[in-house]
Design a protein around this motif. Sequence first.
Motif, PDB file in Angstrom:
ATOM      1  N   GLY A 187       0.803  -1.218   0.000  1.00 52.23           N
ATOM      2  CA  GLY A 187       0.000   0.000   0.000  1.00 52.23           C
ATOM      3  C   GLY A 187       0.833   1.263   0.000  1.00 52.23           C
ATOM      4  N   ALA A 188       2.148   1.130   0.010  1.00 57.57           N
ATOM      5  CA  ALA A 188       3.017   2.310   0.060  1.00 57.57           C
ATOM      6  C   ALA A 188       3.119   2.969  -1.313  1.00 57.57           C
ATOM      7  N   LEU A 189       3.403   4.259  -1.305  1.00 58.18           N
ATOM      8  CA  LEU A 189       3.597   5.004  -2.549  1.00 58.18           C
ATOM      9  C   LEU A 189       5.009   5.582  -2.632  1.00 58.18           C
ATOM     10  N   SER A 190       5.918   5.059  -1.828  1.00 60.59           N
ATOM     11  CA  SER A 190       7.300   5.540  -1.849  1.00 60.59           C
ATOM     12  C   SER A 190       8.251   4.355  -1.872  1.00 60.59           C
ATOM     13  N   ALA A 191       9.455   4.607  -2.377  1.00 59.21           N
ATOM     14  CA  ALA A 191      10.464   3.547  -2.469  1.00 59.21           C
ATOM     15  C   ALA A 191      11.844   4.174  -2.446  1.00 59.21           C
ATOM     16  N   THR A 192      12.823   3.384  -2.022  1.00 56.77           N
ATOM     17  CA  THR A 192      14.225   3.793  -2.080  1.00 56.77           C
ATOM     18  C   THR A 192      15.000   2.737  -2.853  1.00 56.77           C
ATOM     19  N   ARG A 217      11.085  13.328  -5.804  1.00 57.27           N
ATOM     20  CA  ARG A 217      12.291  12.502  -5.888  1.00 57.27           C
ATOM     21  C   ARG A 217      13.481  13.254  -5.318  1.00 57.27           C
ATOM     22  N   THR A 218      14.477  12.501  -4.869  1.00 59.97           N
ATOM     23  CA  THR A 218      15.666  13.112  -4.276  1.00 59.97           C
ATOM     24  C   THR A 218      16.827  13.191  -5.251  1.00 59.97           C
ATOM     25  N   SER A 219      16.806  12.423  -6.326  1.00 56.53           N
ATOM     26  CA  SER A 219      17.932  12.385  -7.265  1.00 56.53           C
ATOM     27  C   SER A 219      17.541  12.981  -8.606  1.00 56.53           C
ATOM     28  N   ARG A 220      18.441  13.795  -9.165  1.00 58.81           N
ATOM     29  CA  ARG A 220      18.224  14.352 -10.494  1.00 58.81           C
ATOM     30  C   ARG A 220      18.880  13.507 -11.574  1.00 58.81           C
ATOM     31  N   ASP A 221      19.635  12.486 -11.164  1.00 58.71           N
ATOM     32  CA  ASP A 221      20.304  11.616 -12.134  1.00 58.71           C
ATOM     33  C   ASP A 221      19.479  10.375 -12.466  1.00 58.71           C
ATOM     34  N   THR A 222      18.413  10.145 -11.713  1.00 58.34           N
ATOM     35  CA  THR A 222      17.535   9.006 -11.953  1.00 58.34           C
ATOM     36  C   THR A 222      16.207   9.518 -12.495  1.00 58.34           C
ATOM     37  N   LYS A 223      15.714   8.904 -13.561  1.00 57.43           N
ATOM     38  CA  LYS A 223      14.415   9.306 -14.106  1.00 57.43           C
ATOM     39  C   LYS A 223      13.392   8.210 -13.834  1.00 57.43           C
ATOM     40  N   PHE A 224      12.131   8.624 -13.743  1.00 52.97           N
ATOM     41  CA  PHE A 224      11.057   7.702 -13.380  1.00 52.97           C
ATOM     42  C   PHE A 224       9.947   7.769 -14.425  1.00 52.97           C
ATOM     43  N   ASP A 225       9.399   6.592 -14.744  1.00 54.62           N
ATOM     44  CA  ASP A 225       8.284   6.488 -15.676  1.00 54.62           C
ATOM     45  C   ASP A 225       7.225   5.591 -15.058  1.00 54.62           C
ATOM     46  N   LEU A 254       6.127   1.293 -11.694  1.00 55.38           N
ATOM     47  CA  LEU A 254       7.020   2.448 -11.740  1.00 55.38           C
ATOM     48  C   LEU A 254       8.423   1.966 -12.096  1.00 55.38           C
ATOM     49  N   ARG A 255       9.028   2.603 -13.091  1.00 57.73           N
ATOM     50  CA  ARG A 255      10.377   2.224 -13.529  1.00 57.73           C
ATOM     51  C   ARG A 255      11.364   3.342 -13.219  1.00 57.73           C
ATOM     52  N   ALA A 256      12.529   2.949 -12.675  1.00 57.50           N
ATOM     53  CA  ALA A 256      13.616   3.894 -12.409  1.00 57.50           C
ATOM     54  C   ALA A 256      14.819   3.492 -13.249  1.00 57.50           C
ATOM     55  N   ASP A 257      15.382   4.436 -13.994  1.00 59.80           N
ATOM     56  CA  ASP A 257      16.626   4.167 -14.710  1.00 59.80           C
ATOM     57  C   ASP A 257      17.416   5.461 -14.858  1.00 59.80           C
ATOM     58  N   PRO A 265      27.299   4.852  -8.721  1.00 59.74           N
ATOM     59  CA  PRO A 265      26.024   4.415  -8.149  1.00 59.74           C
ATOM     60  C   PRO A 265      25.223   5.584  -7.589  1.00 59.74           C
ATOM     61  N   ASP A 266      23.925   5.614  -7.921  1.00 55.97           N
ATOM     62  CA  ASP A 266      23.059   6.731  -7.551  1.00 55.97           C
ATOM     63  C   ASP A 266      21.971   6.257  -6.593  1.00 55.97           C
ATOM     64  N   VAL A 267      21.978   6.807  -5.375  1.00 60.73           N
ATOM     65  CA  VAL A 267      20.973   6.477  -4.366  1.00 60.73           C
ATOM     66  C   VAL A 267      19.780   7.414  -4.543  1.00 60.73           C
ATOM     67  N   TYR A 268      18.578   6.861  -4.537  1.00 58.64           N
ATOM     68  CA  TYR A 268      17.396   7.696  -4.749  1.00 58.64           C
ATOM     69  C   TYR A 268      16.272   7.320  -3.780  1.00 58.64           C
ATOM     70  N   ARG A 269      15.362   8.270  -3.609  1.00 51.76           N
ATOM     71  CA  ARG A 269      14.083   8.028  -2.939  1.00 51.76           C
ATOM     72  C   ARG A 269      13.008   8.668  -3.793  1.00 51.76           C
ATOM     73  N   VAL A 270      11.939   7.935  -4.053  1.00 46.75           N
ATOM     74  CA  VAL A 270      10.863   8.439  -4.898  1.00 46.75           C
ATOM     75  C   VAL A 270       9.532   8.246  -4.175  1.00 46.75           C
ATOM     76  N   GLU A 271       8.612   9.195  -4.385  1.00 45.49           N
ATOM     77  CA  GLU A 271       7.289   9.102  -3.773  1.00 45.49           C
ATOM     78  C   GLU A 271       6.257   9.697  -4.723  1.00 45.49           C
ATOM     79  N   LEU A 272       5.107   9.041  -4.826  1.00 46.80           N
ATOM     80  CA  LEU A 272       3.984   9.569  -5.593  1.00 46.80           C
ATOM     81  C   LEU A 272       3.005  10.212  -4.614  1.00 46.80           C
ATOM     82  N   LEU A 273       2.625  11.458  -4.907  1.00 40.06           N
ATOM     83  CA  LEU A 273       1.792  12.243  -3.997  1.00 40.06           C
ATOM     84  C   LEU A 273       0.401  12.429  -4.598  1.00 40.06           C
ATOM     85  N   PRO A 274      -0.625  11.768  -4.032  1.00 41.74           N
ATOM     86  CA  PRO A 274      -1.988  11.919  -4.562  1.00 41.74           C
ATOM     87  C   PRO A 274      -2.471  13.362  -4.407  1.00 41.74           C
ATOM     88  N   ARG A 275      -3.251  13.796  -5.391  1.00 42.23           N
ATOM     89  CA  ARG A 275      -3.812  15.148  -5.325  1.00 42.23           C
ATOM     90  C   ARG A 275      -5.331  15.095  -5.341  1.00 42.23           C
TER      91      ARG A 275
END
Length: 275
Positions: A187-192, A217-225, A254-257, A265-275
Amino acid sequence: MFSFLARAGHAYALRCDTPDFGPCRDARVLTRRSEVLLFPVGIAWDAWLQVRVEANGEWGAHALTLLDLGTDQGTGPQDAVHVLGDVALTGYLTPTGDVDFFRFDAEAGHVYSLEADGASVEAVRSEDPGSSLTRNDTARVHHFMVDADGTVLLRVFGPRAQYRLELREVGVDDHAGTPANATDLGGALSATGVLNASTDVDWFALTLEARPHALSRTSRDTKFDLFEADGVTPVPWDAASGAWVPRAAGRHLLRADMFGRFQGPDVYRVELLPR
């Protein structure tokens, strides 16, 4: 001056055993046409070479040793030198244009670091030498991984030089690289996660409502789709609101690349925020 028979595929160097004597330190290797060869010396075919020590106004005894540094380290994929596990070795690129090849057995999902101090190096799949595992990797120490067990070729190239090659296994990938094996977030909407190599891709499965979801997202070197459950159909992105708009509630992927060039190596945290 003395001569020696140089063997094709071998590298040679001179060691001055009387380093206080300048002419000894400046000793050179020449062809029979008096062409000076750069160290490490290497030739494409057997030939007699000359070692010359010139006095240049200095007089004295000296001792000089000719060193055979060994044979070439593989001329292509067909005779690549097999290495086992973590390895650190010294090699020589000679003559000009020489390329050395090594091979080792890589395990799926494992992350490897690769460095060639004094030369350039890339890792490629043995079954597809044209596909580089270190493409877009601009870091001094490269990182790569494979999605299936198999043989990896290491290609060392560059100007004529001595190099030191180091290969290490540094860990295991944290998230699956295919939609079918995506990490289920429940049920989570965030990942590291960590993108360990330029070819690394992380997939996550999550459940969304049929409402806009903004990206944090915390990283600008990782993109999400974001994709629908099939892992192929993209979820529409609304540029005006800066959010994805799922067509229906339910399972999504959700894909991270990597975005752009890989610099380690790039450490990231991503979260989807419902509106």
